[in-house]
Motif scaffolding. Structure first.
Motif, PDB file in Angstrom:
ATOM      1  N   ARG A 177       4.542  -0.873  -5.906  1.00 54.47           N
ATOM      2  CA  ARG A 177       3.431  -1.824  -5.977  1.00 54.47           C
ATOM      3  C   ARG A 177       3.914  -3.152  -6.565  1.00 54.47           C
ATOM      4  N   TYR A 178       3.127  -4.212  -6.303  1.00 51.86           N
ATOM      5  CA  TYR A 178       3.303  -5.455  -7.050  1.00 51.86           C
ATOM      6  C   TYR A 178       3.236  -5.157  -8.557  1.00 51.86           C
TER       7      TYR A 178
ATOM      8  N   GLU B  90      -3.284 -11.740  -1.435  1.00 50.33           N
ATOM      9  CA  GLU B  90      -4.202 -10.594  -1.497  1.00 50.33           C
ATOM     10  C   GLU B  90      -3.899  -9.668  -2.677  1.00 50.33           C
ATOM     11  N   ALA B  91      -3.011 -10.083  -3.555  1.00 50.16           N
ATOM     12  CA  ALA B  91      -2.584  -9.211  -4.656  1.00 50.16           C
ATOM     13  C   ALA B  91      -3.732  -8.926  -5.621  1.00 50.16           C
TER      14      ALA B  91
ATOM     15  N   GLU C 170       3.052  -4.294   0.016  1.00 46.70           N
ATOM     16  CA  GLU C 170       2.765  -5.578  -0.612  1.00 46.70           C
ATOM     17  C   GLU C 170       4.076  -6.370  -0.643  1.00 46.70           C
TER      18      GLU C 170
ATOM     19  N   LEU D  70       0.061  -6.605   2.946  1.00 44.81           N
ATOM     20  CA  LEU D  70      -0.532  -7.671   2.153  1.00 44.81           C
ATOM     21  C   LEU D  70       0.511  -8.686   1.715  1.00 44.81           C
TER      22      LEU D  70
ATOM     23  N   ASP E  61       1.134 -12.175  -1.114  1.00 47.97           N
ATOM     24  CA  ASP E  61       0.819 -12.470  -2.517  1.00 47.97           C
ATOM     25  C   ASP E  61      -0.641 -12.895  -2.703  1.00 47.97           C
TER      26      ASP E  61
ATOM     27  N   LYS F  34      -9.003  -2.210  -1.250  1.00 42.25           N
ATOM     28  CA  LYS F  34      -8.178  -1.110  -0.744  1.00 42.25           C
ATOM     29  C   LYS F  34      -8.984   0.175  -0.638  1.00 42.25           C
TER      30      LYS F  34
ATOM     31  N   GLY G 160       6.625  -4.945  -5.662  1.00 44.94           N
ATOM     32  CA  GLY G 160       6.311  -4.975  -4.249  1.00 44.94           C
ATOM     33  C   GLY G 160       7.505  -4.664  -3.362  1.00 44.94           C
TER      34      GLY G 160
END
Length: 455
Positions: A349-350, A242-243, A258, A238, A240, A224, A369
């Motif tokens: 965010r996640y 790319e988490a 996300e 994004l 999961d 990022k 997310g």
């Protein structure tokens, strides 16, 4: 004219800062099969659109090294036939070539949104592997039609893309837009293409000034890092896969979505690839009606509300979480943002555990997310990374469903509440919300006891 929610905002249109590509065409019915490779398998002419292929040429600079080289590549342009139906935005799809053939993932994902809202959108052959030399590349598939294509290598791709974008603003040779002038040019790419766009934003955009906004979708492994502020608006979308818990470096000109439960490759894209695009290319089928695309959507749009053995299949099918809603909504917001409108909403965010892994709920579904209704009102377990790039979907049992939602009506009511909230927050377009609720209402067979208890 479709306004696409743009209001009275003024485009932040960029002036060409370098050479423009030259267009030749439309190519028409030349070659062995009389149509472009990877054109739409359905007839968008029914919706007032024109689809044409053009050869594009120029002389590009190398990015990493020194020197220049001539190039001839191609684009497939889809535009409204009538100027009154054009919303003023041109979308360039930097198509993915990971599999050694061209895969226009974001176009497959959001084509009905484009057609509904009056976008012009372009299949852009930016990389050498997409043109030659596997059996599923233009120069091998139809060597007569594509004899002129000549790609000097991917080190030239960045400058080629910049020149092509400028060419759409100030056409040289044939005008591929037939007089339509784009107010805004956006570019999108998924996975490998997104990684290239990530690099373009960081290393090319400030000088090239050819693109107004970027959708960088699932740039796995790229991180990022966009500096403190990218030189143009960036929507970072994004799944999961790319988490990563790292924080973005950018605060301005950058928004991160996300999408909880989403896989890198999903059922929607897989079905369009296999049952649509590939059949046209491999079997040389004539274009089908838009009604055929509607029928495919009934299969491909399943989010787990309908039982289907394909939900357990990796990669091509399996992952049924509807990332398509996020792609459409993110482009909608990016378009407004690039025109000087409001910055898109920023979801949470996640959530991550102490080991830096995605946190999950009691079903094993992702926590945190951007949360679409199927993840907060679940009828399935989304194993979004079970197959690497793909995933599988495990519908809940009848017993588990009745524990959560005693009747189908209870389920629909909770879905409606979640859907209304997601629309109000700006993450789901109203037309997609209506489609989602149609699917939820059609899920009654998952509650067979309800049917037996009806008078």
């Amino acid at each position: 004219m479709f306004l696409s929610g743009c209001g009275d905002s003024t485009p932040t249109s960029l002036a060409p800062a370098g050479p423009s590509a030259r267009f030749e065409g439309p190519v028409g019915s030349a070659g062995l099969y009389g149509h472009p490779m990877w054109d739409h398998w359905f007839d968008i002419g029914e919706l007032g659109y024109v689809e044409e292929e053009f050869f594009v040429s120029g002389r590009a600079r190398a990015h990493a090294g020194e020197g220049e080289a001539d190039y001839v590549t191609r684009v497939i342009v889809r535009r409204p036939r009538d100027a009154a139906d054009f919303n003023g935005t041109l979308l360039l799809d930097w198509v993915n070539v990971t599999a050694q053939f061209e895969n226009a993932v974001d176009t497959l994902t959001a084509h009905r949104f484009f057609l509904r809202e009056g976008y012009a959108y372009v299949h852009l052959s930016a990389q050498a592997a997409g043109l030659c030399c596997s059996p599923l590349t233009p120069k091998v598939w139809d060597p007569l039609r594509y004899a002129a294509l000549d790609h000097p290598g991917d080190d030239y791709a960045f400058d080629m893309v910049s020149q092509i974008a400028r060419g759409f603003r100030s056409p040289q040779g044939t005008d591929p837009m037939a007089g339509l002038r784009p107010e805004v040019i956006l570019i999108m790419g998924q996975s490998q293409s997104a990684i290239r766009l990530h690099q373009y934003v960081n290393e090319v955009q400030a000088e090239a000034q050819a693109i107004d906004g970027f959708l960088i979708h699932a740039d796995v492994g790229a991180g990022k890092d966009f500096g403190a502020a990218p030189p143009a608006p960036v929507m970072h979308l994004l799944s999961d896969l790319e988490a990563e818990p790292e924080e973005p470096t950018a605060t301005d000109n950058y928004v991160l979505w996300e999408v909880a439960g989403a896989a890198h490759q999903d059922l929607w894209v897989g079905e369009h690839q296999v049952l649509g695009q590939s059949r046209r290319v491999l079997l040389h089928l004539p274009k089908q009606s838009m009604a055929a695309d509607d029928r495919l959507h009934r299969i491909a749009g399943n989010y787990g509300e309908r039982l289907d053995p394909a939900l357990g299949l990796c990669i091509v099918a399996g992952a049924a979480f509807p990332m398509r809603y996020a792609v459409a909504a993110s482009i909608h917001h990016l378009d407004r943002w690039a025109r000087g409108g409001p910055k898109p909403p920023q979801p949470p965010r996640y959530r991550f555990d102490d080991n830096g892994e995605l946190a999950v709920d009691d079903l094993g579904n992702t926590l945190g997310g951007l949360r679409y209704p199927p993840i907060d009102v679940p009828v399935a377990r989304y194993r979004s990374t079970a197959c690497g790039l793909g995933g599988i979907t495990l519908p809940l049992t009848r017993f588990a469903l009745r524990q959560r939602y005693p009747t189908h009506a209870d389920y629909v009511a909770r879905m409606q509440e979640a859907t209304d909230a997601t629309v109000a927050a700006g993450y789901l377009l109203p037309e997609d919300a209506a489609e989602l609720m149609e699917r939820a209402k059609a899920a009654a067979p998952r509650w067979p006891l309800d049917l037996l208890q009806r008078p």
